[in-house]
Design a protein around this motif. Sequence first.
Motif, PDB file in Angstrom:
ATOM      1  N   LEU A   1       0.830  -1.207   0.000  1.00 35.06           N
ATOM      2  CA  LEU A   1       0.000   0.000   0.000  1.00 35.06           C
ATOM      3  C   LEU A   1       0.867   1.261   0.000  1.00 35.06           C
ATOM      4  O   LEU A   1       0.558   2.244  -0.684  1.00 35.06           O
ATOM      5  N   ALA A   2       1.957   1.218   0.756  1.00 35.84           N
ATOM      6  CA  ALA A   2       2.866   2.368   0.786  1.00 35.84           C
ATOM      7  C   ALA A   2       3.506   2.590  -0.583  1.00 35.84           C
ATOM      8  O   ALA A   2       3.590   3.726  -1.073  1.00 35.84           O
ATOM      9  N   ARG A   3       3.949   1.507  -1.220  1.00 37.53           N
ATOM     10  CA  ARG A   3       4.543   1.645  -2.552  1.00 37.53           C
ATOM     11  C   ARG A   3       3.509   2.109  -3.568  1.00 37.53           C
ATOM     12  O   ARG A   3       3.794   2.931  -4.437  1.00 37.53           O
ATOM     13  N   ALA A   4       2.281   1.579  -3.437  1.00 31.87           N
ATOM     14  CA  ALA A   4       1.224   1.956  -4.380  1.00 31.87           C
ATOM     15  C   ALA A   4       0.915   3.439  -4.305  1.00 31.87           C
ATOM     16  O   ALA A   4       0.676   4.090  -5.325  1.00 31.87           O
ATOM     17  N   GLY A   5       0.926   3.989  -3.079  1.00 33.30           N
ATOM     18  CA  GLY A   5       0.621   5.400  -2.910  1.00 33.30           C
ATOM     19  C   GLY A   5       1.638   6.317  -3.558  1.00 33.30           C
ATOM     20  O   GLY A   5       1.350   7.499  -3.818  1.00 33.30           O
TER      21      GLY A   5
ATOM     22  N   PRO B   1       3.104   6.984  -9.773  1.00 35.84           N
ATOM     23  CA  PRO B   1       2.552   8.134 -10.513  1.00 35.84           C
ATOM     24  C   PRO B   1       1.091   7.886 -10.880  1.00 35.84           C
ATOM     25  O   PRO B   1       0.732   6.827 -11.405  1.00 35.84           O
ATOM     26  N   GLY B   2       0.257   8.851 -10.574  1.00 34.66           N
ATOM     27  CA  GLY B   2      -1.164   8.751 -10.906  1.00 34.66           C
ATOM     28  C   GLY B   2      -1.953   7.808 -10.035  1.00 34.66           C
ATOM     29  O   GLY B   2      -3.089   7.457 -10.370  1.00 34.66           O
ATOM     30  N   ALA B   3      -1.383   7.398  -8.886  1.00 31.92           N
ATOM     31  CA  ALA B   3      -2.055   6.394  -8.052  1.00 31.92           C
ATOM     32  C   ALA B   3      -3.422   6.850  -7.559  1.00 31.92           C
ATOM     33  O   ALA B   3      -4.284   6.010  -7.287  1.00 31.92           O
ATOM     34  N   TRP B   4      -3.616   8.150  -7.422  1.00 27.14           N
ATOM     35  CA  TRP B   4      -4.895   8.644  -6.915  1.00 27.14           C
ATOM     36  C   TRP B   4      -5.775   9.201  -8.028  1.00 27.14           C
ATOM     37  O   TRP B   4      -6.782   9.861  -7.779  1.00 27.14           O
TER      38      TRP B   4
ATOM     39  N   VAL C   1     -13.246   0.119  -9.456  1.00 21.72           N
ATOM     40  CA  VAL C   1     -12.594  -0.191  -8.185  1.00 21.72           C
ATOM     41  C   VAL C   1     -11.557   0.900  -7.916  1.00 21.72           C
ATOM     42  O   VAL C   1     -10.801   1.269  -8.823  1.00 21.72           O
ATOM     43  N   PRO C   2     -11.498   1.454  -6.694  1.00 24.20           N
ATOM     44  CA  PRO C   2     -10.545   2.535  -6.400  1.00 24.20           C
ATOM     45  C   PRO C   2      -9.127   2.199  -6.853  1.00 24.20           C
ATOM     46  O   PRO C   2      -8.613   1.103  -6.583  1.00 24.20           O
ATOM     47  N   ARG C   3      -8.500   3.144  -7.525  1.00 25.83           N
ATOM     48  CA  ARG C   3      -7.181   2.889  -8.089  1.00 25.83           C
ATOM     49  C   ARG C   3      -6.128   2.551  -7.041  1.00 25.83           C
ATOM     50  O   ARG C   3      -5.309   1.643  -7.258  1.00 25.83           O
ATOM     51  N   PRO C   4      -6.080   3.242  -5.880  1.00 27.61           N
ATOM     52  CA  PRO C   4      -5.058   2.867  -4.890  1.00 27.61           C
ATOM     53  C   PRO C   4      -5.147   1.402  -4.469  1.00 27.61           C
ATOM     54  O   PRO C   4      -4.123   0.758  -4.216  1.00 27.61           O
ATOM     55  N   LEU C   5      -6.369   0.860  -4.390  1.00 29.11           N
ATOM     56  CA  LEU C   5      -6.529  -0.540  -4.010  1.00 29.11           C
ATOM     57  C   LEU C   5      -6.013  -1.453  -5.123  1.00 29.11           C
ATOM     58  O   LEU C   5      -5.370  -2.475  -4.850  1.00 29.11           O
ATOM     59  N   GLN C   6      -6.291  -1.098  -6.372  1.00 26.98           N
ATOM     60  CA  GLN C   6      -5.769  -1.896  -7.480  1.00 26.98           C
ATOM     61  C   GLN C   6      -4.242  -1.838  -7.539  1.00 26.98           C
ATOM     62  O   GLN C   6      -3.575  -2.856  -7.762  1.00 26.98           O
ATOM     63  N   GLU C   7      -3.685  -0.639  -7.334  1.00 31.41           N
ATOM     64  CA  GLU C   7      -2.227  -0.491  -7.357  1.00 31.41           C
ATOM     65  C   GLU C   7      -1.596  -1.307  -6.231  1.00 31.41           C
ATOM     66  O   GLU C   7      -0.546  -1.947  -6.410  1.00 31.41           O
ATOM     67  N   ALA C   8      -2.243  -1.288  -5.044  1.00 30.74           N
ATOM     68  CA  ALA C   8      -1.715  -2.059  -3.916  1.00 30.74           C
ATOM     69  C   ALA C   8      -1.774  -3.557  -4.206  1.00 30.74           C
ATOM     70  O   ALA C   8      -0.853  -4.307  -3.865  1.00 30.74           O
TER      71      ALA C   8
ATOM     72  N   GLU D   1       1.091  -4.391  -6.484  1.00 27.74           N
ATOM     73  CA  GLU D   1       2.355  -4.413  -5.742  1.00 27.74           C
ATOM     74  C   GLU D   1       2.478  -5.688  -4.919  1.00 27.74           C
ATOM     75  O   GLU D   1       3.556  -6.285  -4.837  1.00 27.74           O
ATOM     76  N   LEU D   2       1.369  -6.116  -4.309  1.00 22.87           N
ATOM     77  CA  LEU D   2       1.403  -7.300  -3.456  1.00 22.87           C
ATOM     78  C   LEU D   2       1.700  -8.555  -4.265  1.00 22.87           C
ATOM     79  O   LEU D   2       2.618  -9.319  -3.935  1.00 22.87           O
ATOM     80  N   VAL D   3       0.928  -8.812  -5.328  1.00 18.80           N
ATOM     81  CA  VAL D   3       1.088 -10.067  -6.060  1.00 18.80           C
ATOM     82  C   VAL D   3       2.384 -10.085  -6.881  1.00 18.80           C
ATOM     83  O   VAL D   3       2.843 -11.153  -7.297  1.00 18.80           O
ATOM     84  N   GLY D   4       2.994  -8.915  -7.077  1.00 21.49           N
ATOM     85  CA  GLY D   4       4.251  -8.858  -7.806  1.00 21.49           C
ATOM     86  C   GLY D   4       5.473  -8.918  -6.925  1.00 21.49           C
ATOM     87  O   GLY D   4       6.604  -8.903  -7.431  1.00 21.49           O
ATOM     88  N   SER D   5       5.277  -9.001  -5.608  1.00 23.34           N
ATOM     89  CA  SER D   5       6.405  -8.995  -4.678  1.00 23.34           C
ATOM     90  C   SER D   5       6.820 -10.419  -4.318  1.00 23.34           C
ATOM     91  O   SER D   5       6.009 -11.355  -4.383  1.00 23.34           O
ATOM     92  N   PRO D   6       8.080 -10.621  -3.906  1.00 23.89           N
ATOM     93  CA  PRO D   6       8.510 -11.955  -3.456  1.00 23.89           C
ATOM     94  C   PRO D   6       7.709 -12.460  -2.262  1.00 23.89           C
ATOM     95  O   PRO D   6       7.602 -13.671  -2.043  1.00 23.89           O
ATOM     96  N   ALA D   7       7.144 -11.527  -1.487  1.00 20.36           N
ATOM     97  CA  ALA D   7       6.388 -11.926  -0.293  1.00 20.36           C
ATOM     98  C   ALA D   7       5.111 -12.681  -0.645  1.00 20.36           C
ATOM     99  O   ALA D   7       4.587 -13.433   0.188  1.00 20.36           O
TER     100      ALA D   7
END
Length: 478
Positions: free
Chosen positions: A138-142, A145-148, A351-358, A361-367
């Motif tokens: 969520l922090a990275r998504a925020g 560019p254009g996240a909001w 769907v709100p863009r910040p949630l999509q961006e988050a 970021e989540l599914v693309g991370s090693p975590a």
Amino acid sequence: MHERSSVGELANSLRAELNRYSPGGKLPSSRALVERYRVSPVTVTRALAQLAAEGLVVTRPGAGAFRAEPRPPAPVTGDTSWQEVTLSADTATELVPRAVDASGVLVTLSPPPPGVVEFNGGYLHPSLQPERAMAAALARAGRRPGAWGRPPTDGLPELRQWFAREIGGTVTAAEVLVTAGGQSAITTALRALAPPGSPVLVESPTYPGMLAVARASGLRPVPVPADADGVRPELLEAAFRATGARVLVCQPLFQNPTGAVLRGERRGEVVRIARAAGAFVIEDDFARRLVHEDAGPLPAPLAAEDPDGVVVHVCSLTKATSPSLRVGALAARGPVLERLRAIQVVDSFFVPRPLQEAALELVGSPAWNRHLRAVSQELKSRRDTMTAAVVRHLPELALPHVPAGGYHLWLRLPGGLSEPALHATALRTGVAVAPGRPYFCAEPPAGHLRLSFAGVAGPTEIAEGVRRLRAAVDELTA
């Protein structure tokens, strides 16, 4: 102490002491409250926020918390009895009244009282959720560019592409719509595919949230019995023929509540039967990311093997992450995609863009893959713990199937043991279970219970919950 209960206890203590301060008077500082009550700063902040929401205190950044001024007298209560006539008159001309019964859904959404073991939960316990990974995403998504800004109405192209790859087969990003979770996607699909008053075929038993959506849309759910290998094709064919239905809703993988997997030749038969009837299959693939460690290779989604557009696929990230990460997908091909798109746009815009961006970021991370492996291991361990406890301490409750995915067990009650009475008695003894009746759209063959092992803290709580359920059964059979 659990964070939720400590917040409530601190709020109660502060509420009781408010009379010590005059209106506008300043309360002790957050640091003083931390030291006095031996709680965390987060607990103090949440307790003060709760009192502020109740209108009892006012918080001022940098200045502290103050007792609120007295409230004005409560307004005179109006007379809303006229609504009974209006709402009843609306249903007089409907073939199928749009009854909205959310009780079966609320069982899994509402947290039980403090101290009650939560065997009725529908989501992962906080200890199983990827909280750090989600916070980082969520922090990275925020910062993107254009996240909001305003997202594309169909969803971010990269997220649609990710869902298409997950579904597999020949599904493309152009055939995917990003939705606000699985429940929203099912609602959109049912509204798009079935006109009010028409029948919709459902597995029996099935997910109460889907039955609630169908009834709220003025549809008539018609049960098609399923067994350990999923919905029975010969009964499905007969149901299409008898009702003229044009939609089947099914969960081919780790079905809720039975845990069954639609196996082997039945997968092709279900799609073939629906195609012959000129009908769609709504595939609710809710549990694919809740597979247990010992499950073995999973069958592909029905949509991945369907070139003719019979299957409308629904999936979501919510169950494997957090109830608040409400990001899912609808996948369909052919003219029906435009109808799905139109209904979704009218209902929710996007769907709100910040949630999509988050989510990206989540599914693309090693975590992400580490989290899925950890959940797979833990769900298997919890399933085994609960299964062993039920077999040992509740042998009179039949367990016909031990699932290899999902988050619950489905138990059949013996004759003479009342499902409503057991549900109420169990809650009184300190364990919340999900009664089986809401999972059936017709008369159930017997009483049932669904026990979730995902929403509890761990094996100790599972053992204690089964012990309390044993006490409830003993009380009713004594």
